[in-house]
Enzyme design. Structure first.
Site, mmCIF file in Angstrom:
data_model
loop_
_atom_site.group_PDB
_atom_site.id
_atom_site.type_symbol
_atom_site.label_atom_id
_atom_site.label_comp_id
_atom_site.label_asym_id
_atom_site.label_seq_id
_atom_site.Cartn_x
_atom_site.Cartn_y
_atom_site.Cartn_z
ATOM 1 N N GLY A 157 13.990 60.775 68.711
ATOM 2 C CA GLY A 157 14.264 59.430 69.211
ATOM 3 C C GLY A 157 15.724 59.230 69.561
ATOM 4 N N PHE A 184 11.289 56.462 71.672
ATOM 5 C CA PHE A 184 10.618 57.535 72.405
ATOM 6 C C PHE A 184 10.953 57.374 73.889
ATOM 7 C CE2 PHE A 184 7.033 59.263 74.787
ATOM 8 C CZ PHE A 184 6.680 60.415 74.093
ATOM 9 N N GLY A 194 13.486 59.267 75.625
ATOM 10 C CA GLY A 194 14.715 59.917 76.047
ATOM 11 C C GLY A 194 15.842 58.978 76.424
ATOM 12 N N GLY A 200 37.734 56.106 76.947
ATOM 13 C CA GLY A 200 37.124 57.078 77.840
ATOM 14 C C GLY A 200 37.401 56.742 79.292
ATOM 15 N N SER A 201 37.195 57.716 80.155
ATOM 16 C CA SER A 201 37.530 57.523 81.567
ATOM 17 C C SER A 201 36.468 58.096 82.492
ATOM 18 C CB SER A 201 38.872 58.187 81.863
ATOM 19 O OG SER A 201 38.788 59.574 81.596
ATOM 20 N N GLY A 202 35.317 58.429 81.939
ATOM 21 C CA GLY A 202 34.258 58.997 82.770
ATOM 22 C C GLY A 202 33.283 57.934 83.246
ATOM 23 N N VAL A 217 30.374 56.836 82.100
ATOM 24 C CA VAL A 217 29.825 55.885 81.128
ATOM 25 C C VAL A 217 30.852 54.782 80.844
ATOM 26 C CG1 VAL A 217 28.897 55.590 78.799
ATOM 27 C CG2 VAL A 217 28.370 57.675 80.102
ATOM 28 N N ALA A 263 33.250 53.862 82.844
ATOM 29 C CA ALA A 263 33.453 53.070 84.070
ATOM 30 C C ALA A 263 32.319 52.069 84.276
ATOM 31 C CB ALA A 263 33.560 53.997 85.281
ATOM 32 N N HIS A 306 23.126 49.252 114.597
ATOM 33 C CA HIS A 306 24.323 48.423 114.661
ATOM 34 C C HIS A 306 23.938 46.992 114.371
ATOM 35 C CE1 HIS A 306 28.311 47.139 115.826
ATOM 36 N NE2 HIS A 306 27.752 46.166 116.509
#
Lengths: 465, 465
Positions: free
Chosen positions: B33, B40, B42, B183-185, B187, B189, B448
């Site tokens: 889990g 359940f 993922g 963090g800077s990745g 997730v 962002a 266009h």
């Protein structure tokens, strides 16, 4: 009388023909202008695609409180500053039109710009009404790119009613409380969306039982249902009279359930567009017209008159700027390389309607597939069934695909919902370059969970043999 | 000990392998889990792609007052009802996860669901920690699809600080006033965008001088510039300590300009994800790991252990659901057709970051092209230079393309701006099916004035030979 190497009638797509390769050509551009300013640059820039999409996107944002309400975001629309919107949009467009005119009029010694109505007086010979009198011009080659104009229906009282068309309505002094939109095509659908989103009470009057009847019937039907939630829809109605009474314009309608009178402060007539071919004395110039009143052209964009080409709305069955631009490139090539002419046909022609929701389409509708006796299968994928549709809480959009059951060759694609005009492009590309539905779906990655999964899933649903 | 035809470790993409063709197989699914509910289904469904995009779209709509202000539409954000947003999203997701679990646990006689941690004890033999004691299971075939988890950096005090990861932060009881995002990745962002748009004062702390450093440098740089307008960015900072003081969490930072302390009510740790391979005693099962700690697989998704396959985050260099799904289909085929195995490679892999602005990318970055010594040309097209970009008053987005100068073969595409994740698809399709830039641009229509004109114009700008 002046003689030129090339005369171009119109300043829209026709104007884009002239690049540096024509620097040695003696050229005349003849243009009467469009819209209330008589602007240079044609319909798309001044009174068509460009300003409408600027208004439409603004309307989309103005509609975000409704989207927010579905999502848990409390937004209040405190108002739409119509003069600010209008002036932002035309404050951007008008200088572009003016600069384009100045460039041709003043900065190109080989180009002469004549601003006025033109009529053919013979083969590649035209008379142009200028402020200080008519002039006659002739040329070795003529390109007719004189566009189209809003069609005005023969309704008693209309001419005296102070109505608007797409030529004028985007420059309204102020937003009316109420607006009647007469018509059910893409111009009506886009502008009704704009004004309704800005807070105007919009009544749409249509001759038949659905809006956007040129679309696949499933799309037209869904759009009509959704439109009825936002606009006062009067379907199956004929307008038998119009009268202006001070601030108010009244329309007398006739329909299956009897006569009605509706009123509003403004009336927008948006019942289609007609080729300007009828204003050119085209036949005097040797140009045959089609039975729809357009200038007849062959696949090289040549008219029936030697040395005369035509392109865009004046001659095309499609009233689409991307088609006009493509035809302008074809004519450009064929002017420069007369012995190696190229053809304008062979491309599948997509289109979009920028209303709410957005619609995009390419290829045949199911009705066309059926009436042409095509062997086809179809699949419908709702936005509600893909992750990004969940994210948007969209419950009304879908993509519908038609394909050959044996080969998986795509025959048509029709999308109604967010980003429809963007989502259609991979399908245009697949149809154009012969990518079958199965390979398209499984032979490439589709980012999860991005919007194009709508297309991936629609492709996978096609019950191919 | 129970023996099975097939054991699947994980209930995300691995779970999608089992269709009606496996009805006669005796199968065990082992799943510990994910998230605070031990759900359940993922990562993607429960704590990844799906809920984040639902939050992100809500955040996009919450940001419409800023868009409105540029356009002349006066919108007020009166509030975001966090509990309503959260419960709408998980009220949709949790039942799907629960129904998926119920289906496997109760409705499929051939499937046994074991909910607990699993470790290899030998070749295709595993021990599973269940509430009432460990059980040992074995199988003829094993599929390891055990996913990844948020990486936790070794920062003194972190464990005791009551921090969140993407596993828990989307179920916060209430919105904090302030949040620190470490963090800077992608997730970081995406979730910084969500919480900032909902009114949380967000501070983002990053080790290096830019966010999203995996993107093309031009994209990373533009994104970092724009992020600095909305978030308090602390770049080039190392976190040397964390401590919780009642309602407040404090981070001690070290950087080139000295030590700093920042504080907030909540801390989100989003410094990347690691394969769960290290929790499986994989080597005991005969599975070699890569130097990045993932399960090593070949192009058929086979591991180094006979009869054991792996797929998705546990073994892939890409942490992308569309890759995991594709690999699951490959493994599915190879399980069913062991003598006609197919390969998972050969597809160009796009990805998107659903932050603000959106980013999408496929193929090589300019830095990769240069370091690999590729012969390339590039072109950049701003949204501000196309009609739909005018409509949006977008002044910051662009598409950057890389192509081989002689053939026009596309090498990479990088987009930052509205609808980036939708706009990338025709480029993925072109790269995948070998459509060169020139033919792509001029051999098909582009509506266009729709958004894909961004791509058309970028293609036309490529200085091909």
């Amino acid at each position: 009388m002046s003689h030129f190497d090339l005369i171009i009638l119109g300043s829209g797509s026709g104007n884009s023909i002239l690049d540096e390769r024509f620097a040695d050509w003696k050229v005349a551009i003849i243009d009467k202008g469009v819209g209330s300013r008589g602007s240079f640059g044609g319909t798309c820039l001044n009174v068509g695609c460009i300003p409408t999409k600027m208004f439409v996107h603004t309307a989309d944002v103005a509609g975000s409180p409704e989207a927010g309400a579905r999502l848990g975001v409390d937004l209040e629309r405190r108002g739409v500053d119509w003069p600010a919107v209008r002036d932002r949009i035309f404050g951007r467009i008008d200088p572009i039109a003016d600069a384009g005119e100045r460039f041709r009029a003043e900065e190109q010694p080989n180009v002469r710009l004549l601003r006025g109505n033109a009529r053919f007086t013979g083969l590649r010979k035209l008379s142009v009404e200028l402020p200080d009198g008519d002039v006659t011009v002739s040329a070795d080659r003529v390109v007719v790119a004189a566009g189209s104009r809003p069609r005005l229906p023969p309704i008693p009282g209309l001419a005296e009613s102070g109505f608007h068309t797409s030529d004028s309505v985007m420059r309204l002094e102020r937003l009316p409380e109420r607006m009647i939109v007469l018509g059910s095509g893409f111009v009506a659908a886009e502008l009704a969306h704009v004004f309704a989103s800005f807070g105007v009470a919009v009544t749409v009057v249509a001759r038949f039982g659905a809006l956007l009847r040129g679309e696949d019937a499933a799309i037209s039907q869904r759009f009509t249902e959704l439109a009825s939630r936002h606009w006062d829809l009067r379907l199956n109605r004929k307008v038998v009279g119009v009268e202006r009474d001070g601030e108010v314009v009244r329309l007398r309608l006739d329909g299956t359930d009897g006569a009605q009178t509706i009123e509003a402060e403004e009336l927008l007539v948006a019942v289609g567009r007609v080729s300007n071919a009828d204003q050119l004395d085209a036949t005097v110039g040797g140009l045959e017209l089609t039975r729809h009143g357009q200038i007849a052209v062959d696949a090289h964009q040549k008219t029936t008159a030697e040395g005369v080409w035509a392109l865009g709305d004046v001659s095309s069955e499609h009233q689409l700027k991307h088609v006009a631009n493509h035809e302008a490139r074809i004519v450009q090539h064929n002017l420069l390389h007369p012995h190696e002419p190229i053809r304008s046909d062979g491309l599948v022609v997509p289109h979009a309607v920028f209303s709410s929701p957005q619609i995009a389409s390419v290829g045949v509708t199911e009705e066309q597939a059926r009436s042409r006796g095509l062997d086809y299968v179809s699949a419908v994928q709702d936005y509600a069934g893909i992750a990004y549709g969940w994210a948007m809480e969209d419950t009304t959009g879908f993509a519908k695909l038609l394909a050959e059951p044996d080969t998986g060759r795509l025959l048509g694609a029709h999308i109604i919902g967010p980003q429809a005009a963007t989502l259609i492009q991979p399908l245009v590309q697949a149809m154009q370059f012969g990518l079958d539905a199965r390979t398209m779906a499984r032979g490439q990655y589709w980012i999860h969970p991005a919007m194009p999964e709508l297309i991936e899933n629609a492709l996978l649903k096609l019950p191919l043999r």
